[in-house]
Design an enzyme around this catalytic site. Structure first.
Site, PDB file in Angstrom:
ATOM      1  N   SER A 171       0.850  -1.186   0.000  1.00 47.83           N
ATOM      2  CA  SER A 171       0.000   0.000   0.000  1.00 47.83           C
ATOM      3  C   SER A 171       0.881   1.230   0.000  1.00 47.83           C
ATOM      4  O   SER A 171       1.982   1.207   0.585  1.00 47.83           O
ATOM      5  CB  SER A 171      -0.873   0.011   1.263  1.00 47.83           C
ATOM      6  OG  SER A 171      -1.578   1.232   1.348  1.00 47.83           O
ATOM      7  N   TYR A 214      -1.718  -0.378  10.218  1.00 47.20           N
ATOM      8  CA  TYR A 214      -1.856  -0.785   8.808  1.00 47.20           C
ATOM      9  C   TYR A 214      -0.579  -0.410   8.045  1.00 47.20           C
ATOM     10  O   TYR A 214      -0.008  -1.234   7.320  1.00 47.20           O
ATOM     11  CB  TYR A 214      -3.087  -0.103   8.200  1.00 47.20           C
ATOM     12  CG  TYR A 214      -3.327  -0.485   6.754  1.00 47.20           C
ATOM     13  CD1 TYR A 214      -3.800  -1.747   6.415  1.00 47.20           C
ATOM     14  CD2 TYR A 214      -3.062   0.425   5.724  1.00 47.20           C
ATOM     15  CE1 TYR A 214      -4.010  -2.097   5.080  1.00 47.20           C
ATOM     16  CE2 TYR A 214      -3.275   0.079   4.395  1.00 47.20           C
ATOM     17  CZ  TYR A 214      -3.746  -1.185   4.082  1.00 47.20           C
ATOM     18  OH  TYR A 214      -3.944  -1.529   2.762  1.00 47.20           O
TER      19      TYR A 214
HETATM   20  N1  LIG Z   1      -8.821  -0.700  -1.357  1.00 50.65           N
HETATM   21  C1  LIG Z   1      -7.790   0.088  -1.179  1.00 50.65           C
HETATM   22  O1  LIG Z   1      -7.916   1.314  -1.203  1.00 50.65           O
HETATM   23  C2  LIG Z   1      -6.416  -0.500  -0.951  1.00 50.65           C
HETATM   24  C3  LIG Z   1      -5.330   0.386  -0.957  1.00 50.65           C
HETATM   25  C4  LIG Z   1      -4.049  -0.126  -0.761  1.00 50.65           C
HETATM   26  C5  LIG Z   1      -3.863  -1.480  -0.567  1.00 50.65           C
HETATM   27  N2  LIG Z   1      -4.928  -2.309  -0.549  1.00 50.65           N
HETATM   28  C6  LIG Z   1      -4.673  -3.739  -0.321  1.00 50.65           C
HETATM   29  O2  LIG Z   1      -5.245  -4.485  -1.365  1.00 50.65           O
HETATM   30  C7  LIG Z   1      -5.576  -5.785  -0.894  1.00 50.65           C
HETATM   31  C8  LIG Z   1      -7.018  -6.120  -1.259  1.00 50.65           C
HETATM   32  O3  LIG Z   1      -7.863  -5.236  -0.557  1.00 50.65           O
HETATM   33  P1  LIG Z   1      -9.316  -4.806  -1.085  1.00 50.65           P
HETATM   34  O4  LIG Z   1      -9.381  -3.350  -0.994  1.00 50.65           O
HETATM   35  O5  LIG Z   1      -9.640  -5.484  -2.351  1.00 50.65           O
HETATM   36  O6  LIG Z   1     -10.209  -5.380   0.122  1.00 50.65           O
HETATM   37  P2  LIG Z   1     -11.505  -6.301   0.175  1.00 50.65           P
HETATM   38  O7  LIG Z   1     -12.472  -5.938  -0.905  1.00 50.65           O
HETATM   39  O8  LIG Z   1     -11.941  -6.251   1.598  1.00 50.65           O
HETATM   40  O9  LIG Z   1     -10.912  -7.751  -0.151  1.00 50.65           O
HETATM   41  C9  LIG Z   1     -10.085  -8.402   0.758  1.00 50.65           C
HETATM   42  C10 LIG Z   1      -9.872  -9.829   0.301  1.00 50.65           C
HETATM   43  O10 LIG Z   1      -8.970 -10.466   1.220  1.00 50.65           O
HETATM   44  C11 LIG Z   1      -9.533 -11.689   1.647  1.00 50.65           C
HETATM   45  N3  LIG Z   1      -9.072 -11.963   3.011  1.00 50.65           N
HETATM   46  C12 LIG Z   1      -9.191 -11.195   4.115  1.00 50.65           C
HETATM   47  N4  LIG Z   1      -8.625 -11.802   5.172  1.00 50.65           N
HETATM   48  C13 LIG Z   1      -8.132 -12.992   4.726  1.00 50.65           C
HETATM   49  C14 LIG Z   1      -7.440 -14.055   5.323  1.00 50.65           C
HETATM   50  N5  LIG Z   1      -7.134 -14.070   6.632  1.00 50.65           N
HETATM   51  N6  LIG Z   1      -7.085 -15.116   4.550  1.00 50.65           N
HETATM   52  C15 LIG Z   1      -7.391 -15.130   3.244  1.00 50.65           C
HETATM   53  N7  LIG Z   1      -8.055 -14.157   2.610  1.00 50.65           N
HETATM   54  C16 LIG Z   1      -8.424 -13.096   3.354  1.00 50.65           C
HETATM   55  C17 LIG Z   1     -11.034 -11.530   1.515  1.00 50.65           C
HETATM   56  O11 LIG Z   1     -11.590 -12.819   1.239  1.00 50.65           O
HETATM   57  P3  LIG Z   1     -12.748 -13.544   2.096  1.00 50.65           P
HETATM   58  O12 LIG Z   1     -13.413 -12.516   2.958  1.00 50.65           O
HETATM   59  O13 LIG Z   1     -13.643 -14.120   1.050  1.00 50.65           O
HETATM   60  O14 LIG Z   1     -12.007 -14.581   2.857  1.00 50.65           O
HETATM   61  C18 LIG Z   1     -11.149 -10.636   0.292  1.00 50.65           C
HETATM   62  O15 LIG Z   1     -11.159 -11.397  -0.900  1.00 50.65           O
HETATM   63  C19 LIG Z   1      -5.313  -5.767   0.622  1.00 50.65           C
HETATM   64  O16 LIG Z   1      -4.044  -6.330   0.883  1.00 50.65           O
HETATM   65  C20 LIG Z   1      -5.306  -4.278   0.933  1.00 50.65           C
HETATM   66  O17 LIG Z   1      -4.550  -3.998   2.087  1.00 50.65           O
HETATM   67  C21 LIG Z   1      -6.216  -1.862  -0.724  1.00 50.65           C
END
Ligand SMILES: NC(=O)c1ccc[n+]([C@@H]2O[C@H](COP(=O)([O-])OP(=O)(O)OC[C@H]3O[C@@H](n4cnc5c(N)ncnc54)[C@H](OP(=O)(O)O)[C@@H]3O)[C@@H](O)[C@H]2O)c1
Length: 269
Positions: A131, A144
Site C-alpha cells: 500500500s 496498517y
Molecule cells: N482498497 C484500497 O484502497 C487498498 C489500498 C491499498 C492497498 N490495498 C490492499 O489491497 C488488498 C485487497 O484489498 P481490497 O481493498 O480489495 O479489500 P476487500 O475488498 O476487503 O478484499 C479483501 C480480500 O482479502 C480476503 N481476506 C481477508 N482476510 C483474509 C485471510 N485471513 N485469509 C485469506 N483471505 C483473506 C477476503 O476474502 P474472504 O473474505 O472471502 O475470505 C477478500 O477477498 C489488501 O491487501 C489491501 O490492504 C487496498
C-alpha cells in the site's frame, strides 16, 4: 505456450477479484482464494480455493491441491489483506496481531509455501500487494502502515535471497481504490471520553471517504498484467491517484518535519 497459472489470495472481492477477472480475460488460468467457499456459491469468474492466510495448514492444503491439478504455479499475487484504524494507544493488541497475521505473516507463509515449486520450475513471479500507506506512518492507520511497510522490506530482502532461483519478487503498492476494505476493517471505536475523540473521529471519516471516492480497482489489475509481462520486474511499483504517488516523492525530498506538517495539514490535525 500453455497459459500461465496464477494464484491470487483474496480473490473473492475488491482488488483481488478485479485482478482475477482481468487476467482470466487475457487467457491466464486463475485461482483465487476465500476463507469461506460457502459465502460465494455463485462465484463463476474463476476457480476459488478455500484458504486463510493466517492459518498455515490451510495454505499448504490449498497449494497442494493447486499443484496436483496444474502441476505448476507461475504467479502468486499476495493480495489478501485487512484494514485497521484507531489511535494505537486504544487499539486492542489482539487486533494488532490479527492485522500482522493477515497482512504480514500471511504473505510470508504463502511465499514459503510456493517457493519450492517455483524453484523446481526455475521460474515464477510473486507480487506482494502492499500500500502507498506502507511508505509512511499515517495517523490512526499506523498499524496498517506498519504491516504493509514491513512487507515491502521483506520483499526487498527476499528478492536478493532468491535471485538465483529464477524467481522474481516485487511489491505493488496501491493508493485508494473503491472496494469493500472499509467494511471488513477493524475500527477502534470512537470513544466519547477519549482524548482522541475529535481528531480520530474526523480522520476516520476522511479515511473512509477516500476509499469510497477511490479509483476503480481495474487500474491495479492492469498494473499486475503489465508486471507479469515484464521480464525483469522492478522492486517497487505504485498505482493510484497522482497526488498519492506524488506524496511519496515529497517524502523523499522534504525534511521529515516538513513532511509531517503536510500530513497534519492534509488530515486537518
Ligand atoms: N482498497 C484500497 O484502497 C487498498 C489500498 C491499498 C492497498 N490495498 C490492499 O489491497 C488488498 C485487497 O484489498 P481490497 O481493498 O480489495 O479489500 P476487500 O475488498 O476487503 O478484499 C479483501 C480480500 O482479502 C480476503 N481476506 C481477508 N482476510 C483474509 C485471510 N485471513 N485469509 C485469506 N483471505 C483473506 C477476503 O476474502 P474472504 O473474505 O472471502 O475470505 C477478500 O477477498 C489488501 O491487501 C489491501 O490492504 C487496498
Amino acid at each position: 505456450m500453455e497459459s500461465k497459472v496464477v494464484l491470487i489470495t483474496g480473490g473473492s472481492s475488491g482488488i483481488g477479484k478485479s485482478i482475477g477477472i482481468f487476467l482470466s480475460s487475457k487467457g491466464y488460468k486463475v485461482y483465487g482464494t476465500t476463507r469461506s467457499l460457502g459465502k460465494y456459491p455463485d462465484f463463476d469468474h474463476f476457480s476459488l480455493l478455500e484458504l486463510d492466510v493466517s492459518v498455515p495448514e490451510s495454505i499448504s492444503e490449498a497449494i497442494q491441491k493447486l499443484l496436483e491439478k496444474e502441476g505448476r504455479l507461475d504467479v502468486l499475487i499476495n493480495n489478501a489483506g485487512i484494514g485497521i484504524t484507531g489511535p494505537i494507544e486504544e487499539t486492542p493488541h489482539e487486533e494488532i496481531q490479527k492485522a500482522f497475521n493477515t497482512n504480514f505473516h500471511g504473505p510470508i507463509h504463502m511465499m514459503k509455501a510456493v517457493l519450492p515449486a517455483m524453484r523446481q520450475q526455475h521460474s515464477g513471479l510473486i507480487i506482494n500487494i502492499t500500500s502507498i500507506a506502507g511508505y509512511m506512518g499515517l495517523p490512526y492507520r499506523g498499524i496498517y502502515s506498519a504491516t504493509k511497510g514491513a512487507l515491502e522490506l521483506v520483499t526487498e530482502a527476499m528478492r536478493m535471497e532468491t535471485k538465483d532461483f529464477g524467481v522474481h519478487i516485487t511489491n505493488l503498492a496501491p493508493g485508494d481504490f473503491a472496494t469493500n476494505i472499509a467494511s471488513g476493517r477493524y475500527h477502534a471505536p470512537v470513544e466519547p471520553k477519549s482524548p482522541y475523540k475529535v481528531p480520530y473521529g474526523n480522520t476516520l471519516k476522511m479515511i473512509n471517504d477516500h476509499v469510497n471516492d477511490g479509483k476503480d480497482p481495474i487500474c491495479v489489475a492492469e498494473a499486475v498484467f503489465a508486471i507479469i509481462r515484464t521480464d525483469r520486474p522492478k522492486i517497487h511499483y505504485k498505482v493510484g491517484a497522482f497526488m498519492q504517488k506524488f506524496s511519496l516523492f515529497l517524502k523523499k525530498i522534504l525534511p521529515d518535519k516538513q513532511y509531517e506538517k503536510l500530513l497534519l495539514n492534509h488530515y486537518k490535525l
